[in-house]
Design a protein around this motif. Structure first.
Motif, short mmCIF file in Angstrom:
data_model
loop_
_atom_site.label_atom_id
_atom_site.label_comp_id
_atom_site.label_asym_id
_atom_site.label_seq_id
_atom_site.Cartn_x
_atom_site.Cartn_y
_atom_site.Cartn_z
N VAL A 81 9.53 88.38 12.28
CA VAL A 81 10.88 88.20 11.75
C VAL A 81 11.34 89.43 10.96
O VAL A 81 12.53 89.75 10.90
N GLY A 82 10.38 90.15 10.36
CA GLY A 82 10.74 91.34 9.58
C GLY A 82 11.53 92.35 10.37
O GLY A 82 12.54 92.89 9.90
N SER A 83 11.12 92.62 11.59
CA SER A 83 11.84 93.58 12.43
C SER A 83 13.23 93.07 12.81
O SER A 83 14.17 93.86 12.96
N ALA A 84 13.37 91.77 12.98
CA ALA A 84 14.69 91.19 13.29
C ALA A 84 15.66 91.43 12.14
O ALA A 84 16.82 91.82 12.35
N ILE A 85 15.19 91.21 10.92
CA ILE A 85 16.03 91.46 9.74
C ILE A 85 16.35 92.95 9.64
O ILE A 85 17.48 93.35 9.31
N GLY A 86 15.36 93.79 9.93
CA GLY A 86 15.58 95.23 9.90
C GLY A 86 16.66 95.66 10.88
O GLY A 86 17.48 96.53 10.58
N ALA A 87 16.68 95.04 12.07
CA ALA A 87 17.70 95.36 13.07
C ALA A 87 19.09 95.00 12.57
O ALA A 87 20.06 95.76 12.76
N ILE A 88 19.20 93.85 11.92
CA ILE A 88 20.50 93.41 11.39
C ILE A 88 20.99 94.40 10.34
O ILE A 88 22.17 94.79 10.31
N ALA A 89 20.08 94.83 9.45
CA ALA A 89 20.46 95.79 8.41
C ALA A 89 20.87 97.13 9.03
O ALA A 89 21.88 97.73 8.63
N PHE A 90 20.15 97.59 10.03
CA PHE A 90 20.42 98.89 10.64
C PHE A 90 21.76 98.90 11.35
O PHE A 90 22.42 99.95 11.45
N MET A 91 22.17 97.75 11.85
CA MET A 91 23.47 97.66 12.54
C MET A 91 24.63 98.02 11.63
O MET A 91 25.69 98.47 12.09
N THR A 92 24.47 97.84 10.31
CA THR A 92 25.54 98.12 9.36
C THR A 92 25.53 99.54 8.84
O THR A 92 26.41 99.94 8.08
N LEU A 93 24.51 100.33 9.24
CA LEU A 93 24.34 101.68 8.70
C LEU A 93 25.40 102.64 9.25
O LEU A 93 25.72 102.63 10.43
N LYS A 94 25.91 103.50 8.37
CA LYS A 94 26.86 104.54 8.76
C LYS A 94 26.21 105.89 8.51
O LYS A 94 25.79 106.20 7.41
N LEU A 95 26.10 106.70 9.59
CA LEU A 95 25.50 108.02 9.49
C LEU A 95 26.48 109.08 9.92
O LEU A 95 27.19 108.92 10.90
N LYS A 96 26.51 110.20 9.19
CA LYS A 96 27.34 111.33 9.56
C LYS A 96 26.63 112.16 10.62
O LYS A 96 25.42 112.24 10.66
N ASP A 97 27.41 112.79 11.49
CA ASP A 97 26.84 113.64 12.53
C ASP A 97 26.25 114.90 11.91
O ASP A 97 26.72 115.38 10.90
#
Length: 436
Positions: free
Chosen positions: A420-436
């Motif tokens: 389940v830890g990786s599933a939660i990690g995926a949800i968090a990563f989906m919200t991440l904003k990264l500059k080019d």
């Protein structure tokens, strides 16, 4: 202005052989970390046999260096931003070598846990520093590949170390694993001292009295044109602080990366820490059990290498989310158990591919998400906070195994919960904003 900006020169110039040598040393240091972290896992079956420890007690030993890594990532990672990447790496290597050697003198589980905690302090600080050095010595074009190569040094070290560990464990003497790690760590100290100059990014940002001379010396060493003077430091950068990672503008990135990394570490360290013990409990020898961890790391190295090219083409975020979700499936499948040794090796190989590819994505996001003056601090903070998940992983798994009747009886339920830890990690990563 660009012609006089040393960072621009490195970003847009070719990757010289000398720059790749520095990257190669960072790969070697991460390989060293990979072996050092997992040395207690390699030794786990022998520790359990000699001292008769329960699954919960073994979980404490396996978590000790992870506690140290959490503290070391924050404290010594910040040191790399304040005093330099090179001094921080040399200090961390000294701490690691001492901790590994002292582990060979252990006569009880808690004594071993103490030395493993000290070793973890050095490992944690090292991870933050080498992430910054790899990013800062790479040009823009090669950075994604260089970062992925650095990260896969971890499973490569665990793989090669695991092969050696399997050989050392033939007679059941688990202390030899730590002795081997101490020797390898000590050998790396002169490599860093003589072959890794302080990064140009750090010197350009902090401007010590001899900054221009040191920058030009490094530029010449790397085969790039030298500069006549340093570009001015913008006023906003002159007022920067290591605490900027918790201020508006960066705090969102810091918290998102921390959540993603923390929860994924719960899943990641479950298979890395427990696969030798689980395989051993199914009736295989210490040497055969240790090789299961080798195959997990072969998978990790293979997946991480390929994943670097995917990031170069498709960016960091999307591929990392996919690998986090794939980790959920692979770890749950591992929990189904196997009837043959080959089956176990295939299962851990697949968990290694998916879970370590996601780690590569996280480390690339650390380098991209934090600016130079807080790159090691931000990376150290995320790694340190993420160690809550790493520390909790073997403790939680140990408690679950004990609750469900043992390694064999409780394997599937425990694996599903840990995934389940990786599933939660995926949800968090989906919200991440990264500059080019």
């Amino acid at each position: 202005m660009a012609a006089n900006d040393p960072r621009h020169i490195l970003d847009e110039g070719r990757m010289s052989v000398r720059q790749w040598i520095v990257v190669a040393i960072m790969i070697a240091l991460n390989a060293l970390d990979g072996f050092d972290v997992l040395s207690s896992a390699f030794a786990g079956p022998g520790i359990r046999k000699e001292w008769g420890v329960s699954p919960a007690e073994l979980g404490v030993v396996l978590s000790a260096e992870l506690v140290g890594m959490g503290v070391g990532s924050v404290l010594l990672g910040g040191m790399a931003d304040k005093f330099g990447r090179r001094p921080a790496m040399l200090l961390c290597l000294a701490i690691m070598a001492a901790g590994m050697w002292l582990a060979t003198t252990s006569t009880a589980p808690m004594i071993l846990a103490t030395w493993r905690l000290i070793t973890g302090l050095g490992i944690g600080g090292m991870l933050a520093a080498i992430n910054a050095v790899t990013a800062e010595y790479s040009n823009k074009k090669a950075r994604s590949v260089a970062m992925s190569l650095m990260v896969i040094g971890y499973p490569l070290g665990a793989t090669l170390g695991g092969i050696v560990a399997a050989w050392l464990l033939r007679d059941g003497e688990w202390r030899l694993v730590f002795e081997f790690g101490a020797i390898c760590t000590a050998v790396c100290i002169p490599l860093v001292y003589f072959l890794v100059p302080e990064t140009i990014d750090y010197l350009n940002q902090h401007r010590p009295a001899n900054a221009l001379t040191r920058i030009n010396k490094t530029l010449k060493l790397m085969g790039h044109p030298q500069i006549e003077d340093l570009p001015p430091v913008p006023a906003e950068k002159a007022r920067t602080s290591v605490f900027d990672i918790l201020k508006p503008g960066l705090v969102g990135t810091t918290l998102t990366l921390t959540a993603a990394y923390l929860f994924h570490c719960i899943t990641f360290y479950f298979t890395l820490k427990y696969s030798p013990t689980i395989v051993g409990d199914f009736g295989y020898s210490q040497s055969q059990a240790a090789q299961a961890l080798v195959w997990a790391n072969v998978g990790g190295a293979t997946g991480g290498f390929i994943f670097g090219f995917f990031m170069q083409r498709f960016g960091i975020k999307g591929p990392t989310v996919i690998m986090l979700l794939a980790s959920v499936v692979a770890v749950a499948a591992f929990g189904l158990g196997q009837t043959t040794l080959t089956g176990w090796y295939i299962a851990v190989f697949l968990t290694g591919i998916t879970t370590n590819s996601a780690i590569v994505g996280c480390y690339a996001a650390f380098a991209r998400g934090f600016p130079t003056h807080v790159r090691a601090t931000g990376t150290g903070f995320v790694i340190g906070a993420g160690r809550i998940g790493a520390v909790g992983s073997p403790l939680l798994a140990g408690a679950l195994f004990q609750s469900f009747g043992g390694y064999q009886e409780g394997l599937f339920v425990t694996a599903c919960i840990m995934a389940v830890g990786s599933a939660i990690g995926a949800i968090a990563f989906m919200t991440l904003k990264l500059k080019d």
